[in-house]
Scaffold this active site. Structure first.
Site, PDB file in Angstrom:
ATOM      1  N   ARG A 232       0.855  -1.180   0.000  1.00  0.00           N
ATOM      2  CA  ARG A 232       0.000   0.000   0.000  1.00  0.00           C
ATOM      3  C   ARG A 232       0.890   1.229   0.000  1.00  0.00           C
ATOM      4  O   ARG A 232       1.968   1.245   0.602  1.00  0.00           O
ATOM      5  CB  ARG A 232      -0.929   0.014   1.229  1.00  0.00           C
ATOM      6  CG  ARG A 232      -2.109  -0.949   1.120  1.00  0.00           C
ATOM      7  CD  ARG A 232      -3.129  -0.432   0.119  1.00  0.00           C
ATOM      8  NE  ARG A 232      -4.339  -1.224   0.095  1.00  0.00           N
ATOM      9  CZ  ARG A 232      -4.618  -2.153  -0.805  1.00  0.00           C
ATOM     10  NH1 ARG A 232      -3.734  -2.426  -1.750  1.00  0.00           N
ATOM     11  NH2 ARG A 232      -5.759  -2.796  -0.771  1.00  0.00           N
ATOM     12  N   GLU A 261      -3.495   7.814  -4.434  1.00  0.00           N
ATOM     13  CA  GLU A 261      -3.882   7.328  -5.758  1.00  0.00           C
ATOM     14  C   GLU A 261      -5.200   7.963  -6.214  1.00  0.00           C
ATOM     15  O   GLU A 261      -6.102   8.146  -5.395  1.00  0.00           O
ATOM     16  CB  GLU A 261      -4.022   5.805  -5.712  1.00  0.00           C
ATOM     17  CG  GLU A 261      -2.709   5.107  -5.406  1.00  0.00           C
ATOM     18  CD  GLU A 261      -2.874   3.594  -5.269  1.00  0.00           C
ATOM     19  OE1 GLU A 261      -3.998   3.081  -5.482  1.00  0.00           O
ATOM     20  OE2 GLU A 261      -1.880   2.928  -4.942  1.00  0.00           O
ATOM     21  N   HIS A 279      -1.179   0.715 -10.004  1.00  0.00           N
ATOM     22  CA  HIS A 279      -1.834  -0.213  -9.067  1.00  0.00           C
ATOM     23  C   HIS A 279      -2.519  -1.355  -9.811  1.00  0.00           C
ATOM     24  O   HIS A 279      -3.736  -1.532  -9.776  1.00  0.00           O
ATOM     25  CB  HIS A 279      -2.837   0.526  -8.184  1.00  0.00           C
ATOM     26  CG  HIS A 279      -3.140  -0.229  -6.909  1.00  0.00           C
ATOM     27  ND1 HIS A 279      -3.563   0.401  -5.768  1.00  0.00           N
ATOM     28  CD2 HIS A 279      -3.067  -1.551  -6.604  1.00  0.00           C
ATOM     29  CE1 HIS A 279      -3.761  -0.503  -4.806  1.00  0.00           C
ATOM     30  NE2 HIS A 279      -3.466  -1.699  -5.309  1.00  0.00           N
TER      31      HIS A 279
END
Length: 315
Positions: A232, A261, A279
Site C-alpha cells: 500500500r 492514488e 496499481h
C-alpha cells in the site's frame, strides 16, 4: 417479499457468478450525480455494501446505513474500511484473500526485474531513436543480491517461491517468525533493510504500518538498494523516498502503489530511476473475475444462511 437492496461503490468486473446478483436491487454509487443525496435517499433500505477502494466505509457511512448487515470488499486489503466501526454496528466485513496471491507475486517479480534491469527505460530509449546513436547504458543486476521481503504472508511466500529460482539470497521480517520456512529472519524492518539490497514490501496498509519505510530505513537499505512496493502507498513516506532517489541514498524503486492514488507526485514521474505502475498487482481478467466471484459468494452466503466465505470480523 421485498428484494434485498445493495449499495455498490464501484463496478464489479464480470464473473461467472454475476447472475446471482439479479435477485438484488443494486444501487450504483458511481452513477449518482450527487452521492450524498443518493445515499440519503436509499440509506435506510440498504442491507449490504459491495465496496472497493478508495471509497471510505466508516462510522459516518454506517450511521447513514442503519440496516446494513455486511460489507463485501473487493480486494484483499481493506484499509479503506473502518472494521472497528463495522463491528460496533454489528456489520460483517469480508475480503478476497488467496485468489490474487499468485497474480500479485508475478507482478512483484516483473516489477523487480523491470526496475533492476531498467526495462521501461530501455524501451523508451529504443522508441526515441536513441539506439541509432549509441548503446543503452549498462544496468544494475540481480546477480549477487539478497532480497528482503517485508511481510511474509501468503503473497510474500508466493514471491519467495519465485525468487528461489533466481539464485538470490532471501530474508524476511514479519510480525512473527515462521516455522515453516528456512529463509533468514530479522526481528525488525530496520535490521532487514540493513542486511539486504532489495526490499519488497507486501504488508497491509494500517495505522501501524503508515510510513514504516521512512528516511532512516531507506538510509539502511543503502546506495545499491532497490525498493519494490506492491503493498500500500501509505507504507512508504513518499517525500522521503523522492529525496532518497534524488540524492542517491538508494539506487532505484519500483512502485505499484502510492499514497494518494491516482495522484502520483511529479517528482516520481520525472525520475529516471523509478518504474511506476498504476496499481495493477491483481489486474488481470481471470484474477479480477475470481475476486468478483468471492465478493458475490460472500454476499449471497450471508443473505441465504448468514454464512460468509472469508470474514474479516465477526460483526
Amino acid at each position: 417479499m421485498q428484494p434485498i437492496e445493495l449499495l455498490l461503490t464501484h463496478p464489479l468486473p464480470s464473473s461467472p457468478r454475476q447472475g446471482e446478483l439479479d435477485g438484488f436491487v443494486l444501487h450504483k454509487l458511481w452513477e449518482a450525480a450527487d452521492p450524498d443525496a443518493f445515499i440519503a435517499q436509499i440509506g435506510e433500505r440498504v442491507r449490504g455494501v459491495i465496496a472497493s477502494r478508495p471509497t471510505p466505509i466508516n462510522e459516518a457511512l454506517f450511521n447513514r446505513l442503519p440496516n446494513v448487515e455486511i460489507v463485501s470488499n473487493f480486494g484483499v486489503g481493506y484499509d479503506q474500511i473502518d472494521v472497528d466501526a463495522a463491528t460496533r454496528h454489528g456489520v460483517v466485513v469480508t475480503n478476497t484473500p488467496s485468489v490474487l496471491d499468485e497474480e500479485v507475486a508475478d507482478l512483484a517479480l516483473g516489477l523487480l526485474l523491470a526496475t533492476v534491469r531498467r526495462i521501461p527505460q530501455a524501451d523508451r530509449y529504443l522508441r526515441d531513436g536513441q539506439w541509432l546513436k549509441s548503446s543503452f547504458p549498462l544496468s544494475a543486476s540481480l546477480r549477487g543480491r539478497t532480497v528482503g521481503i517485508l511481510g511474509l504472508g501468503n503473497i510474500g511466500l508466493a514471491i519467495a517461491r519465485r525468487l528461489s529460482g533466481f539464485d538470490v539470497g532471501i530474508a524476511y521480517h514479519s510480525r512473527r517468525q515462521r516455522t515453516d520456512v528456512s529463509y533468514r529472519y530479522y526481528d525488525s524492518p530496520g535490521a532487514l533493510a540493513e542486511a539486504v539490497d532489495v526490499l519488497i514490501l507486501i504488508v497491509p496498509g494500517t495505522a501501524e504500518t503508515r510510513h514504516l519505510v521512512d528516511a532512516a530505513l531507506l538510509e539502511k537499505l543503502g546506495p545499491n538498494g532497490i525498493l519494490i512496493n506492491v503493498a500500500r502507498g501509505i507504507v512508504v513516506d513518499e517525500q522521503a523516498l523522492i529525496k532518497a532517489l534524488a540524492d542517491g541514498t538508494i539506487l532505484a524503486a519500483g512502485l505499484d502503489v502510492f499514497e494518494r492514488e491516482p495522484n502520483v507526485p511529479a517528482a516520481l514521474i520525472e525520475a529516471d530511476n523509478v518504474v511506476l505502475l498504476p496499481h495493477v498487482g491483481s489486474a488481470s481478467e481471470p484474477t479480477r473475475g475470481a475476486m468478483a466471484d468471492l465478493v458475490i459468494a460472500n454476499i449471497c452466503g450471508w443473505f441465504s444462511d448468514k454464512q460468509v466465505v472469508t470474514p474479516v470480523n465477526q460483526g
